[in-house]
Scaffold this active site. Sequence first.
Site: not given
Length: 256
Positions: A149, A218, A34, A147, A247-248, A7
Site C-alpha cells: 500500500n 505490490d 486480503e 501488498d 483489483d490487484h 492480493n
Amino acid sequence: MKIATWNVNSLKVRLAHLLQWLEANPVDVLCLQETKLTDDKFPISEINAAGYEVAFSGQKTYNGVAILSKLPLTDIIRNNPLFPDEQQRILAATIGGVRFICAYVPNGQAVDTDKYAYKLAWLGSLREWLAGEVSAHAEGGLAILGDYNIAPEDRDVHDPVAWAGQVLCSDKERAALSALTDLGLTDAFRLFEQADKSFSWWDYRQLGYQKNKGLRIDHILLSEALKKRCTACAIDRIPRKWEQPSDHAPVIATLD
C-alpha cells in the site's frame, strides 16, 4: 524457483481465479493478501489438490494472509511478535532454507487520520522485527512479499501530481518503505528494465484498469543472498482482465 505475491481481494470470490492462475503459472511459492476468510473457511483441500501446501492466518471480512508452497513450510509465525494486533496481516515461514514473509500493510485511509498513524506505527514495528529476521536468515536469504500500500516513487504512480501528498504516496509512507530497504532489502522489480507506467493495482471505478490509472504498490523485497539469485521480475496483468477480477495483479520474481 519462482515466487509471487497477489492480493486476491477475497479468496472466496477469487478461488477459481487463483486455481486457474496457478495452473498456468505453477510458481513455487505464492503469498496471498486480503483472503478475507476465517481459518475454518479456508479452502485447504482445493489448494492441496492444486499441488500446494499452505499456511494461513485469517479473519472475517477483512485482511487475511496465506503462503502457498510446493515444499513444506516450517517455523511458521503469525503476525509481528513485536506488534500485538488483532488484524491478520503478517505470516512468515521457512521454505527450502529461505525465509518468506507475506505482508499486508495497512491502507492508511487518509493522511493525518488514526488509520494513517496506525499504518506508520505498524511499519515502524515491522522494520524493528524485520531487522532481526534479515540478520537471522542472511545465509539462506529472506523475501518479504505483499501488498505494501505504498508507491515507492513518482514513476510508480499514473498521475504523480494528483497523488502528491496523498495516502499511498505520502513522504512519511515512502520514508517508512525506504527504512525497510535500508535493512539490506532490494525491490526485485527495479533490478530490471521495466516498461513505463507499470502498475499492480487499478481502481475498479472510472475505468481505472482500462485507462491504466494505476499504482505499483505490490512488491517483492529480497535480501542480498536472494538479490544475487534474481533473474527476472514482472507484473502479470492478465488476471486483471478476467471477469470480476481482483483489483490487484500478481507480481512474480524468478530466482536462479
